[in-house]
Every structure is written in structure tokens, then in C-alpha cells.
Design a protein around this motif. Sequence first.
Motif, PDB file in Angstrom:
ATOM      1  N   LYS A 186       0.843  -1.199   0.000  1.00 28.77           N
ATOM      2  CA  LYS A 186       0.000   0.000   0.000  1.00 28.77           C
ATOM      3  C   LYS A 186       0.874   1.244   0.000  1.00 28.77           C
ATOM      4  CE  LYS A 186      -4.245  -1.435   2.248  1.00 28.77           C
ATOM      5  NZ  LYS A 186      -5.153  -1.025   3.332  1.00 28.77           N
ATOM      6  N   ALA A 188       1.035   5.549  -0.903  1.00 28.02           N
ATOM      7  CA  ALA A 188       0.242   6.765  -1.116  1.00 28.02           C
ATOM      8  C   ALA A 188       1.071   7.789  -1.874  1.00 28.02           C
ATOM      9  CB  ALA A 188      -0.217   7.355   0.214  1.00 28.02           C
ATOM     10  N   LEU A 190       1.004  11.841  -2.311  1.00 34.34           N
ATOM     11  CA  LEU A 190       0.462  13.099  -1.800  1.00 34.34           C
ATOM     12  C   LEU A 190       1.023  14.238  -2.634  1.00 34.34           C
ATOM     13  CD1 LEU A 190      -0.958  14.868   0.373  1.00 34.34           C
ATOM     14  CD2 LEU A 190       1.127  14.633   1.757  1.00 34.34           C
ATOM     15  N   PHE A 211      -2.994   5.073  -3.101  1.00 32.67           N
ATOM     16  CA  PHE A 211      -3.935   6.133  -2.746  1.00 32.67           C
ATOM     17  C   PHE A 211      -3.372   7.458  -3.226  1.00 32.67           C
ATOM     18  CE2 PHE A 211      -5.963   9.299  -0.116  1.00 32.67           C
ATOM     19  CZ  PHE A 211      -7.240   8.810   0.100  1.00 32.67           C
ATOM     20  N   CYS A 213      -3.810  11.687  -3.246  1.00 34.27           N
ATOM     21  CA  CYS A 213      -4.437  12.902  -2.707  1.00 34.27           C
ATOM     22  C   CYS A 213      -3.735  14.124  -3.266  1.00 34.27           C
ATOM     23  CB  CYS A 213      -4.339  12.922  -1.180  1.00 34.27           C
ATOM     24  SG  CYS A 213      -4.992  14.446  -0.454  1.00 34.27           S
ATOM     25  N   MET A 241     -10.127   5.724  -3.616  1.00 37.23           N
ATOM     26  CA  MET A 241      -8.666   5.806  -3.493  1.00 37.23           C
ATOM     27  C   MET A 241      -8.100   7.112  -4.062  1.00 37.23           C
ATOM     28  SD  MET A 241      -7.682   3.156  -1.943  1.00 37.23           S
ATOM     29  CE  MET A 241      -9.059   2.414  -1.134  1.00 37.23           C
ATOM     30  N   ILE A 267      -4.915   9.354   4.071  1.00 41.54           N
ATOM     31  CA  ILE A 267      -3.808   8.442   3.735  1.00 41.54           C
ATOM     32  C   ILE A 267      -3.568   7.460   4.889  1.00 41.54           C
ATOM     33  CG2 ILE A 267      -1.297   8.378   3.413  1.00 41.54           C
ATOM     34  CD1 ILE A 267      -1.642  10.979   1.725  1.00 41.54           C
ATOM     35  N   PHE A 270      -6.234   4.832   4.939  1.00 46.42           N
ATOM     36  CA  PHE A 270      -5.947   3.839   3.899  1.00 46.42           C
ATOM     37  C   PHE A 270      -4.929   2.806   4.373  1.00 46.42           C
ATOM     38  CE2 PHE A 270      -2.726   3.227   0.391  1.00 46.42           C
ATOM     39  CZ  PHE A 270      -3.420   2.258  -0.328  1.00 46.42           C
ATOM     40  N   ALA A 272      -1.425   3.422   4.397  1.00 42.84           N
ATOM     41  CA  ALA A 272      -0.228   3.470   3.541  1.00 42.84           C
ATOM     42  C   ALA A 272       1.004   2.997   4.307  1.00 42.84           C
ATOM     43  CB  ALA A 272      -0.014   4.892   3.030  1.00 42.84           C
ATOM     44  N   LEU A 275       5.297   6.344   1.186  1.00 37.03           N
ATOM     45  CA  LEU A 275       4.734   7.594   0.679  1.00 37.03           C
ATOM     46  C   LEU A 275       5.622   8.202  -0.405  1.00 37.03           C
ATOM     47  CD1 LEU A 275       2.617   9.937   1.181  1.00 37.03           C
ATOM     48  CD2 LEU A 275       4.325  10.912   2.746  1.00 37.03           C
TER      49      LEU A 275
END
Length: 345
Positions: A186, A188, A190, A211, A213, A241, A267, A270, A272, A275
Motif C-alpha cells: 500500500k 500513497a 500526496l 492512494f 491525494c 482511493m 492516507i 488507507f 499506507a 509515501l
Amino acid sequence: MKAFFDPRQLGHNPEIYYRGGAPMEHPEQAERAILIRDMLLENDFPVEAPADYGTAPIKAVHDPDYVDFFKDAHTRFIAEAPEGALGIPTRQPGSRRGRLPRDINGAMGWWMTDTSTPLTPDTYEAIYWSAQTAVAAAEEVASGARAAYGLSRPPGHHAMRDCANGFCFYNNACIAAEHLRNTWQKVALLDIDVHTGNGSMDILYARPDIFFCSLHPDPAVYPTFYLGYPDETGEGEGLGMTRNEVLQIGDGEQEVLAALERGIGAIEDFGAQALVVSLGLDMATDDPLAAVNVHAGGFAQMARRIAAMNLPTVLIQEGGYLGPSLKKNAESFLTSFRKAIGEAP
Ligand SMILES: [Zn+2]
């Protein structure tokens, strides 16, 4: 915290940018990367050249034909171009129905959807090494480093699966996130560049494992337009997501930090494990493309908050243009981040 950079990234040399139909000097200049590289050296960040990972990591997130198009696109363009021509598309397919033409001008309109990504003689080399820089930073983190910074230039977060736009060709942040997926389930991404990470959103929209964002002003009134509304939350297996944190033009640090807090909360919900940050610095109040008002101290606060997520983190440079405080803001973010993760220079 290591930084990665390859001087071949400086070769892309866009001259003219059309803003509201008016020609102006292109904001995405090599000097941006030179300023930030010099700041890194002055602050004792180790700056390394990336290894060559080839096109496989790039093709893992882009249409392979799109990736290959840029290898000889400028050569093909210039062979037919009239004197003084800019390497920009002058035709567009509209919807993507139809077929890729053999003609170079037709192909440019197929793969490039605005006039902000002119092909110049060394564009391919620059975008290739910008992507390699992102892979190298991701590999550093996958190998156990707490964090790494990729000084990718040209930037990448507007590049979609199969089209360039918004100064971006290959999506360096998505390439890094995909590389992290070899190590973590997983991941993320950002995006704190002031512009919507529309390319990252396009690439990740149906992904359940990365994910995404993005923080940006209302796409109804601010470029890159079209994508980035709060009700766009992903599709299929990726439903839920994607998260768009919409700011208002003129927002200050309080609003930006509140949006960051909400994004980080999502996040963390989720789950994560690693990152990637699309680190644009164009939220700066004096950025030439300014829309919101973040100062050096605000970038430091953002850095500390992201560091406090306590995740293996790859920072990938996105926008941030030649305003008076670009170098200072880069320094503020990166030295604050390094300090917050407990790494002395
Ligand atoms: Zn931007």
C-alpha cells in the motif's frame, strides 16, 4: 537524506509559453533545477547521479508507445518544420477516438494535449533522466533509507498515461510510487504542488493499491482545469482511493495546512506503508503562477507534518518557478524535513 539529480535533465529548453493566448518566457526553465541543486550542495545534502534503470519503470505507468514516441520526436519534427518553428502541436484529436497518424504533426497532437511541452533537441534526454532520478530516489527508500529526494526536472505530475501537458512528459511521481509497490503493498501519493496532479489522477484512478491525494484550487477557475473536483474519488477497484482537497484562490497557510491535515488523515485511514510526495513549491505567495499564499515557514510546517507520518518517503520535485523565494522555500522544506526525520547534515 540523499538527493538525486542528473545534469542531463537541464537539456530541455522550452522558450515560449502561451498564457491566455499571449507568448511569454516559458516558466519551466533549467535554472530552477540549478538553483535547487546549489541549495542542496550548500546545505550538505549528498547529491548523487541516478543509475540507468531503462524505460521499463516508465512504461510501467505509461502507454509504451507514448514513452517511445519522444525518443525521436524532435528529430522527426525538425526534419519537416519551417524555419523558427516551435515543437508544439497545432492539431488536436479532440476526443481520443481515431488513430495515431504517421505524420509527426498529427502524432504530436495525439500525444501532447497543450502547447506547454515544446519538443527541443535535448527534451528526450532530459525527461528520461528526470524519470531515472525518480526511480533512483524510490530505490534508495526501498533499500532501507527513511527518505530520499529526487530533483526531477522537467516535472511530471500532469503527465497522463498517454499524453503530455502542463510542462510534464513522464510522470516521475507515479513512476516512483510504482517502483515502491515492488516492496510495499500500500503506497500513497500526496501532491502538494499548487496545481492538480491531473496526470497522477489519470494514471492511478482505478488503482486500489496506490492512494492519491492532491491539494489545489478549484479546477473550475484555475489551471490545469478539468480534473480535481471533490466528487472524483476513483473508479472500479480504485473507488475511494482518490481524494481532492480543493482550496480557494488566495487561501493562506491556515487553509492549506488544514487541507493537508485532512489529506494525511485519509492516507493514514488507507493504511499506507510508504509515501511519495509530489513536492511542488508553487504554493509560494510570490511564485509566478501563484494562487495561494504559502511562505518559507509554511513550507517548513508542511515538511514537519509530512515527516510526522513516519513513513518511508520519496520526495519528487514538481513545480515551483522562478519567483524570488524558490531557493529559500526549497531549502526550508527540505532542511526541515531532514531535521524532522532526525538526520543531521
Ligand atoms: Zn504546479
